[in-house]
Design an enzyme around this catalytic site. Structure first.
Site, PDB file in Angstrom:
ATOM      1  N   CYS A 154       0.868  -1.183   0.000  1.00  0.00           N
ATOM      2  CA  CYS A 154       0.000   0.000   0.000  1.00  0.00           C
ATOM      3  C   CYS A 154       0.906   1.235   0.000  1.00  0.00           C
ATOM      4  O   CYS A 154       1.672   1.459   0.936  1.00  0.00           O
ATOM      5  CB  CYS A 154      -0.896  -0.049   1.233  1.00  0.00           C
ATOM      6  N   CYS A 161      -2.991  15.142   3.493  1.00  0.00           N
ATOM      7  CA  CYS A 161      -4.078  15.103   2.506  1.00  0.00           C
ATOM      8  C   CYS A 161      -4.877  16.398   2.618  1.00  0.00           C
ATOM      9  O   CYS A 161      -5.071  16.911   3.725  1.00  0.00           O
ATOM     10  CB  CYS A 161      -4.986  13.900   2.783  1.00  0.00           C
ATOM     11  N   CYS A 168     -11.057   9.126   8.641  1.00  0.00           N
ATOM     12  CA  CYS A 168      -9.693   8.778   8.218  1.00  0.00           C
ATOM     13  C   CYS A 168      -8.649   9.548   9.032  1.00  0.00           C
ATOM     14  O   CYS A 168      -8.705  10.769   9.130  1.00  0.00           O
ATOM     15  CB  CYS A 168      -9.531   9.089   6.733  1.00  0.00           C
ATOM     16  N   CYS A 399      -6.273   0.226   7.398  1.00  0.00           N
ATOM     17  CA  CYS A 399      -6.875   1.224   6.540  1.00  0.00           C
ATOM     18  C   CYS A 399      -7.294   2.475   7.308  1.00  0.00           C
ATOM     19  O   CYS A 399      -7.940   2.375   8.347  1.00  0.00           O
ATOM     20  CB  CYS A 399      -8.128   0.624   5.952  1.00  0.00           C
TER      21      CYS A 399
HETATM   22  S1  SF4 Z   1      -9.609   8.686   2.941  1.00  0.00           S
HETATM   23 FE1  SF4 Z   1      -8.023   9.895   4.056  1.00  0.00          FE
HETATM   24  S2  SF4 Z   1      -6.224   9.909   2.725  1.00  0.00           S
HETATM   25 FE2  SF4 Z   1      -7.970   9.245   1.468  1.00  0.00          FE
HETATM   26  S3  SF4 Z   1      -8.752  11.154   0.538  1.00  0.00           S
HETATM   27 FE3  SF4 Z   1      -9.914  10.878   2.464  1.00  0.00          FE
HETATM   28  S4  SF4 Z   1      -8.751  12.040   4.007  1.00  0.00           S
HETATM   29 FE4  SF4 Z   1      -7.377  11.770   2.241  1.00  0.00          FE
END
Ligand code: SF4
Length: 427
Positions: A154, A161, A168, A399
């Protein structure tokens, strides 16, 4: 089990099944040096250059035009088939040219700041890439998940981000910068180094690890960041990863996962051609606006239209829809029925992901019976709906848990998390 204040180097071919959760403490300088290549901040990396860009770079160094194609072929082989990280090992290239290359370019790996091995064999590396321009070094996490008959790496595409998906952990770290094609590929090269997936440097030319014997058989762009917000670099890296004369990963074994950047989904199909995964997580716009806020810009209808138009879809080439199971939020059987309706007509597989807790998160994982009933309903409607076994939870490699050490978790948070896991929270 922590590795103690010192440093325990894990041999590249450690028996993953029997490995205990282990953290290599690389904070001692003398230990760290063993895994740290020289950080060549002022030299451009050759890794990640396309063949054309490499040929231009060689021409600029004075390599005669009639030789450039052959030299590019040689370099490509050394970098991506043999996996060398030192020009001195390229014995079929003249000493003089090796010295010139070394003076202008680097092929060094990033520093490995930490290597952790979960009880289930999952490995997580924290890699430090040198600064670019006036910036600072950046830390990136890469995770290897061994499974029966295959191994998946991964890979991260950004540091932090810009999106803020509320379930997340990475989304709580603001974007520092995009990774270059070289930095994306170096995560794969480092993992292959550490897993023994390259031939030993002193084996005769041609003694390469055959594809079927490799530990890394698949890669997923599912680490830190939104890959389609770094489209050009991700494209360049994936085209090199799938190049048949180099790393040679089939495009069917490369999956790019997006939260739903619709215009670039079309481009991914046309320009890269790898498998697609969508972080779906909700079947109604009101909820998806909260869980995956990019939905406000590209709502479900636009997203699913882009999926329907993705090239070469068939039962053998399905889109994977990721669906994190959040207790009382998106896990009702009505949601499951709506999911089936939403995906009608799309060759699809639905990965159900038990939510992985992280300190400060607002959600709980759905109850196991609820996940099974949800999976059952989707399955009976004709969609494969595996429940993804959580991997590497003890090293925060699962994850949605990745977050680099530049924003390392406070010790108290880590202890809280461990207590939650021992108490069965999120199971
Ligand atoms: S899941 Fe996490 S890493 Fe993926 S786009 Fe959303 S905030 Fe960004």
């Amino acid at each position: 089990m922590k590795g103690g204040p010192g440093f325990r180097r894990v041999p590249a071919k450690t028996d993953l099944k029997n490995a205990m959760a282990l953290t290599l403490d690389l904070t001692k300088p003398e230990s760290r040096a063993q895994l740290r290549p020289q950080m060549a901040v002022d030299k451009k990396s050759l890794i990640g250059l396309s063949r054309d860009a490499m040929a231009q770079a060689l021409a600029a160094l004075g390599v005669p035009e009639r030789q450039t194609r052959m030299r590019v072929r040689q370099l490509w082989h050394w970098l991506y088939v043999r996996g060398v990280s030192d020009f001195a090992q390229m014995f079929n290239i003249s000493k003089e040219l090796r010295a010139t290359l070394d003076a202008h370019f680097t092929i060094a790996r990033p520093e490995i700041v930490e290597e952790q091995i979960s009880q289930d064999g999952t490995r997580k590396w924290l890699m430090r890439f040198p600064p670019r321009g006036a910036g600072r070094p950046v830390d990136v996490e890469t995770v290897y998940i061994p499974e029966e008959g295959r191994g998946t790496l991964c890979i991260s595409s950004q540091v932090g981000c810009t999106l803020t998906c509320t379930f997340c952990h990475t989304g709580t770290q603001k974007l520092v910068r995009n990774l270059t094609p070289g930095e994306i590929l170096e995560q794969l090269l480092v993992a292959r180094d550490r897993l023994g997936d390259f031939p030993d440097a002193d084996t005769p030319d041609g003694a390469i690890v055959p594809a079927e014997g490799r530990k890394i058989t698949n890669i997923v762009m599912m680490g830190m960041g939104e890959p389609l917000y770094n489209f050009d670099n991700v494209k360049e890296a994936l085209l090199i990863a799938s190049d048949g004369d180099g790393l040679s990963l089939s495009k069917r074994r490369i999956t790019l996962s997006t939260s739903g950047v619709v215009p670039e989904i079309y481009r991914t199909g046309e320009e890269i051609g790898v498998m697609l995964a969508i972080s779906l997580h909700a079947v109604r716009d009101e909820l998806r606006d909260v869980l995956v806020p990019i939905n406000k810009k590209y709502p479900l209808k636009e997203l699913l239209d882009a999926c329907r138009a993705y090239p070469s879809l068939s039962n053998a080439r399905r889109i994977t829809f990721e669906y994190v199971m959040l207790k009382g939020v998106n896990d009702s059987l009505d949601d499951a029925r709506a999911l089936v309706r939403l995906l009608r007509g799309i060759p699809a597989k639905i990965n159900l992901i038990p939510f992985n807790p992280w300190p400060g998160s607002d959600y709980e994982c759905s109850d196991w019976e609820q996940i099974e009933e949800f999976a059952d309903l989707v399955n009976k409607a004709g969609y494969a709906s595996p429940i993804r076994t959580p991997r590497g939870r003890d090293i925060l490699a699962a994850c949605g848990q990745l977050k680099s050490a530049s924003e390392r978790m406070k010790k108290t948070d880590r202890l809280k998390l461990e207590a939650m896991m021992i108490a069965g929270h999120g199971e």
